[in-house]
Design a protein around this motif. Structure first.
Motif, PDB file in Angstrom:
ATOM      1  N   LEU A  19       0.836  -0.994   0.343  1.00 24.49           N
ATOM      2  CA  LEU A  19       0.147  -0.547   0.123  1.00 24.49           C
ATOM      3  C   LEU A  19       1.178   1.016  -0.221  1.00 24.49           C
ATOM      4  O   LEU A  19       0.670   2.452  -0.658  1.00 24.49           O
ATOM      5  CB  LEU A  19      -1.339   0.096   1.304  1.00 24.49           C
ATOM      6  CG  LEU A  19      -1.578  -0.822   1.601  1.00 24.49           C
ATOM      7  CD1 LEU A  19      -2.872  -0.788   3.012  1.00 24.49           C
ATOM      8  CD2 LEU A  19      -2.772  -0.740   0.386  1.00 24.49           C
ATOM      9  N   LYS A  45      -7.045   2.034  -0.239  1.00 26.69           N
ATOM     10  CA  LYS A  45      -6.250   1.679   1.056  1.00 26.69           C
ATOM     11  C   LYS A  45      -5.516   2.100   1.095  1.00 26.69           C
ATOM     12  O   LYS A  45      -4.446   2.259   2.559  1.00 26.69           O
ATOM     13  CB  LYS A  45      -6.073   0.425   1.698  1.00 26.69           C
ATOM     14  CG  LYS A  45      -7.349  -0.569   0.990  1.00 26.69           C
ATOM     15  CD  LYS A  45      -7.278  -2.264   2.134  1.00 26.69           C
ATOM     16  CE  LYS A  45      -8.307  -2.589   1.842  1.00 26.69           C
ATOM     17  NZ  LYS A  45      -8.535  -4.076   2.084  1.00 26.69           N
ATOM     18  N   ARG A  48      -4.366   6.242   3.036  1.00 22.40           N
ATOM     19  CA  ARG A  48      -3.570   6.197   4.298  1.00 22.40           C
ATOM     20  C   ARG A  48      -1.613   6.256   4.688  1.00 22.40           C
ATOM     21  O   ARG A  48      -1.395   7.202   5.557  1.00 22.40           O
ATOM     22  CB  ARG A  48      -3.770   4.647   5.757  1.00 22.40           C
ATOM     23  CG  ARG A  48      -3.041   4.108   4.751  1.00 22.40           C
ATOM     24  CD  ARG A  48      -3.573   2.389   5.518  1.00 22.40           C
ATOM     25  NE  ARG A  48      -4.362   1.567   4.969  1.00 22.40           N
ATOM     26  CZ  ARG A  48      -5.145   0.973   5.275  1.00 22.40           C
ATOM     27  NH1 ARG A  48      -4.590  -0.166   5.891  1.00 22.40           N
ATOM     28  NH2 ARG A  48      -6.082   0.192   4.529  1.00 22.40           N
ATOM     29  N   GLN A 192     -12.739   6.796   1.651  1.00 15.89           N
ATOM     30  CA  GLN A 192     -11.192   6.369   3.104  1.00 15.89           C
ATOM     31  C   GLN A 192     -12.121   6.606   4.244  1.00 15.89           C
ATOM     32  O   GLN A 192     -13.520   6.777   4.936  1.00 15.89           O
ATOM     33  CB  GLN A 192     -11.050   8.162   2.919  1.00 15.89           C
ATOM     34  CG  GLN A 192     -10.082   8.339   4.190  1.00 15.89           C
ATOM     35  CD  GLN A 192      -9.261   9.788   3.947  1.00 15.89           C
ATOM     36  OE1 GLN A 192      -9.960  10.709   3.812  1.00 15.89           O
ATOM     37  NE2 GLN A 192      -7.809   9.944   3.729  1.00 15.89           N
ATOM     38  N   SER A 193     -11.867   5.856   4.671  1.00 18.49           N
ATOM     39  CA  SER A 193     -12.489   4.644   6.146  1.00 18.49           C
ATOM     40  C   SER A 193     -11.732   6.243   7.347  1.00 18.49           C
ATOM     41  O   SER A 193     -10.729   6.499   7.215  1.00 18.49           O
ATOM     42  CB  SER A 193     -12.218   3.641   6.358  1.00 18.49           C
ATOM     43  OG  SER A 193     -10.564   2.614   6.494  1.00 18.49           O
ATOM     44  N   GLU A 196      -8.298   4.850   8.281  1.00 16.86           N
ATOM     45  CA  GLU A 196      -7.521   5.403   7.354  1.00 16.86           C
ATOM     46  C   GLU A 196      -7.347   6.992   7.604  1.00 16.86           C
ATOM     47  O   GLU A 196      -5.958   7.174   7.407  1.00 16.86           O
ATOM     48  CB  GLU A 196      -7.893   5.283   5.542  1.00 16.86           C
ATOM     49  CG  GLU A 196      -8.247   3.688   5.348  1.00 16.86           C
ATOM     50  CD  GLU A 196      -8.388   2.964   4.030  1.00 16.86           C
ATOM     51  OE1 GLU A 196      -8.507   2.382   3.872  1.00 16.86           O
ATOM     52  OE2 GLU A 196      -9.656   4.313   3.833  1.00 16.86           O
TER      53      GLU A 196
END
Length: 285
Positions: A19, A45, A48, A192-193, A196
């Motif tokens: 990532l 992902k 982040r 985007q979580s 993250e």
């Protein structure tokens, strides 16, 4: 040249490294491992680690300035360092700023603005914005360097990291309004979580530990206000964000960071930073 493949890695450490490599390959021209696992989900992902990319670019630029300053005066060393920055990223963020200025400044409808932003040619608004941005950045960096190398080196790393955190955070709670298939830019992380976003911001604010509390407070207030106003402005103008807008957000927040630091140059709050820098340089030496 890395070869993207779609099968995700199963090892947790390798997955996180992958990532990070995706984020690094997205924002820089640095050579990557021969095999990078790629998919749209993995790219989402990777957001982040957008601010962690700034640690790499900031470190490279700080080292470049130190080397150039051994042979050239401050203004030439800074100009050469800025050239390295453009080569390092392929002027990725500067291109986004110019495209956004052309699109939003040169049209009155959302559809026309997005069409202009996808055009690879630069217009009057973009050219003027880009020239003014580079001139202001050069002037601010010279001013910081005149106070001592520590001021400049810490500022470069802080600005590279924190500006990318702010730009990356714009992905949260904003719709992506550009068609990937028609866009001239690379595919872009579009979601985007919370976890993250938290990691992105945590990495982004970490370089602030070298600054006095007064500077930290001022910077955070200014950047939070800028993010709020910039987000509202984008929603009003194009209904969301594009990759160009993220690049513009990075450039504008970087300038705000340098402007804020320069405003504190003549205050005693920077004595702590100078002492910290001398201590670190002593350990390294």
């Amino acid at each position: 040249m890395s070869t993207p493949v779609t099968e995700p890695p199963k090892n947790k450490i390798i997955e996180q490294l992958n990532l990070f490599y995706l984020a690094l390959s997205f924002f820089t021209r640095l050579p990557m491992p021969k095999t990078i696992y790629y998919s749209e989900a993995l790219l989402n992902k990777a957001n982040r680690y957008f601010s962690l990319v700034g640690v790499v670019t900031g470190g490279i630029l700080a080292l470049a300035y130190v080397l150039f300053n051994c042979f050239f005066p401050i203004n030439i060393a800074i100009l050469l360092t800025m050239a390295i920055s453009l080569l390092l990223t392929g002027a990725f963020h500067e291109d986004g700023l110019a495209d956004m200025a052309d699109g939003i400044g040169g049209a009155f409808t959302i559809e026309k603005r997005l069409t202009i932003m996808k055009d690879s040619r630069i217009g009057t608004y973009g050219a003027v914005t880009l020239v003014m941005t580079l001139l202001l950045k050069f002037t601010l960096l010279v001013k910081l360097a005149e106070q001592g190398s520590n001021h400049l080196l810490f500022a470069i790393i802080l600005a590279e990291v924190l500006s990318r955190a702010l730009a990356g955070s714009l992905i949260s709670y904003m719709p992506y309004v550009s068609d990937i298939e028609q866009s001239k830019s690379k595919p872009l992380a579009q979601s985007q979580s919370l976890s993250e976003l938290t990691l992105l911001l945590f990495i982004g604010i970490t370089p602030l530990i070298f600054y006095p509390s007064e500077v930290i407070f001022t910077l955070l207030i200014i950047l939070v206000l800028f993010r709020y106003l910039f987000k509202r402005w984008l929603m009003a103008k194009i209904g969301g964000f594009t990759g160009d807008c993220l690049g513009a957000g990075q450039q504008l927040s970087e300038l705000l960071i340098y402007l804020t630091l320069v405003s504190y140059i003549n205050k005693d709050v920077f004595i702590e930073l100078a002492r910290t820098g001398h201590h670190i340089m002593g350990i390294v030496g």
